[in-house]
Scaffold this motif. Structure first.
Motif, short mmCIF file in Angstrom:
data_model
loop_
_atom_site.label_atom_id
_atom_site.label_comp_id
_atom_site.label_asym_id
_atom_site.label_seq_id
_atom_site.Cartn_x
_atom_site.Cartn_y
_atom_site.Cartn_z
N PRO A 82 14.97 -47.61 33.59
CA PRO A 82 13.55 -47.89 33.82
C PRO A 82 13.12 -49.10 32.99
O PRO A 82 13.82 -49.53 32.07
CB PRO A 82 12.86 -46.61 33.33
CG PRO A 82 13.78 -46.08 32.28
CD PRO A 82 15.18 -46.44 32.71
N GLU A 83 11.96 -49.65 33.32
CA GLU A 83 11.43 -50.76 32.53
C GLU A 83 11.09 -50.30 31.12
O GLU A 83 10.77 -49.15 30.88
CB GLU A 83 10.18 -51.33 33.20
CG GLU A 83 10.47 -52.02 34.52
CD GLU A 83 9.24 -52.68 35.09
OE1 GLU A 83 8.19 -52.70 34.40
OE2 GLU A 83 9.32 -53.17 36.24
N ARG A 84 11.23 -51.25 30.18
CA ARG A 84 10.91 -51.04 28.76
C ARG A 84 11.84 -50.03 28.10
O ARG A 84 11.49 -49.41 27.09
CB ARG A 84 9.45 -50.61 28.58
CG ARG A 84 8.44 -51.67 29.03
CD ARG A 84 7.02 -51.23 28.80
NE ARG A 84 6.69 -50.04 29.59
CZ ARG A 84 6.35 -50.08 30.86
NH1 ARG A 84 6.30 -51.23 31.52
NH2 ARG A 84 6.06 -48.96 31.52
N ALA A 85 13.03 -49.85 28.64
CA ALA A 85 14.00 -48.93 28.04
C ALA A 85 14.57 -49.53 26.75
O ALA A 85 14.70 -50.75 26.61
CB ALA A 85 15.13 -48.64 29.02
N ILE A 86 14.89 -48.64 25.83
CA ILE A 86 15.64 -49.02 24.62
C ILE A 86 17.04 -48.44 24.79
O ILE A 86 17.19 -47.22 24.93
CB ILE A 86 14.98 -48.47 23.34
CG1 ILE A 86 13.55 -49.00 23.19
CG2 ILE A 86 15.81 -48.84 22.12
CD1 ILE A 86 12.78 -48.35 22.05
N VAL A 87 18.04 -49.31 24.78
CA VAL A 87 19.43 -48.88 24.98
C VAL A 87 20.17 -49.05 23.66
O VAL A 87 20.22 -50.16 23.10
CB VAL A 87 20.12 -49.70 26.09
CG1 VAL A 87 21.56 -49.22 26.29
CG2 VAL A 87 19.35 -49.58 27.39
#
Length: 266
Positions: A82-87
């Motif tokens: 999804p948008e704005r994900a932190i991986v």
């Protein structure tokens, strides 16, 4: 924070419950082996097991990659976020730059990246460890992600450090010597006692005292003992003769003996 675990192996088995106990919520556990995801989910509040790497509709903010290093390129190539994900990965040796490159290559949406490396040995199917004294090594692509990972780390551990990829690689190499190689040597000792119908339990007090002294010392080298340390060539020769039908162990014995001798050479 809402979290998705990608991978249900050793690290996830211990880290997921620790984060939930600190007030975070694990939404889902993704694993190629759905049975592993189900086993981990059984330890959690209401996470869902799944095998599909398309998590674009997930409500999670943080996606923790708890898979082996050599699986990271393949996993990232199939991960839909999804948008704005932190991986974030949890590897000791995989660089932040390499993760950034994978995300730039494969992700259809902009993501932030980081590292959340617990410096500990983990095993699945054992009771989850208490993270309070487990060092956490943090690195991130931007200050906001760094602050979020540090705050999350401090909620589960009293030992949280900002560590660069280069520094983390040194720690991981040191950990292989201190943990993996040491455990392998203990397994060899067990094999030797078994082969001669002796109880490995006879060595346990010696092993405990060795580790107690090493951990209490400023430098473990200060409490080194044994035939190589004292230059007892007669005992060394006897040991080598005992290993003459096990060339690999003989080579290992000689290599370690010479390493110890060299360290204390006057």
């Amino acid at each position: 924070m809402e979290i998705t675990f990608i991978g249900a192996g050793n690290v996830a088995w211990h880290l997921a419950p620790a984060l939930e106990n600190a007030g975070h919520h694990v939404n889902e556990v993704v694993s190629r082996q759905l049975s592993h995801a189900r086993q981990l989910v059984s330890l959690l509040y209401d996470a869902r097991p799944r095998s599909d790497l398309n998590v674009a509709n997930s409500s999670s903010q943080l996606f923790l990659l708890t898979v082996p290093d050599d699986a990271l390129p393949d996993v990232c190539s199939r991960l839909v976020l999804p948008e704005r994900a932190i991986v974030v990965h949890t590897s000791g040796s995989y660089s932040l730059e390499a993760l950034d490159q994978l995300m730039q290559l494969y992700s259809d949406v902009p993501v932030q990246t980081g590292v959340f490396y617990p410096l500990q040995t983990f095993s699945r199917d054992q009771n989850p460890l208490d993270f309070d004294e487990i060092p956490l090594c943090i690195e991130a692509s931007d200050p906001e992600t760094e602050a979020a990972l540090v705050a999350m780390g401090q909620e589960i551990s009293s030992i949280v450090y900002l560590v660069s990829s280069a520094e983390r690689r040194v720690l991981h190499l040191s950990a292989v010597f201190a943990c993996n190689f040491t455990n392998h040597l203990l397994a060899i000792a067990n094999d030797l006692t078994d082969a001669h119908d002796l109880e490995f339990d006879l060595l346990r007090p010696l092993i405990r005292e060795t580790f107690r002294k090493a951990l209490a010392a400023t430098n473990p080298a200060d409490v080194q003992t044994g035939p190589a340390r004292r230059g007892d060539q007669k005992t060394i020769s006897t040991h080598l003769a005992m290993l003459n039908k096990q060339p690999r162990l003989m080579e290992m014995y000689e290599l370690l003996t010479e390493s110890i001798k060299g360290k204390y050479k006057k």
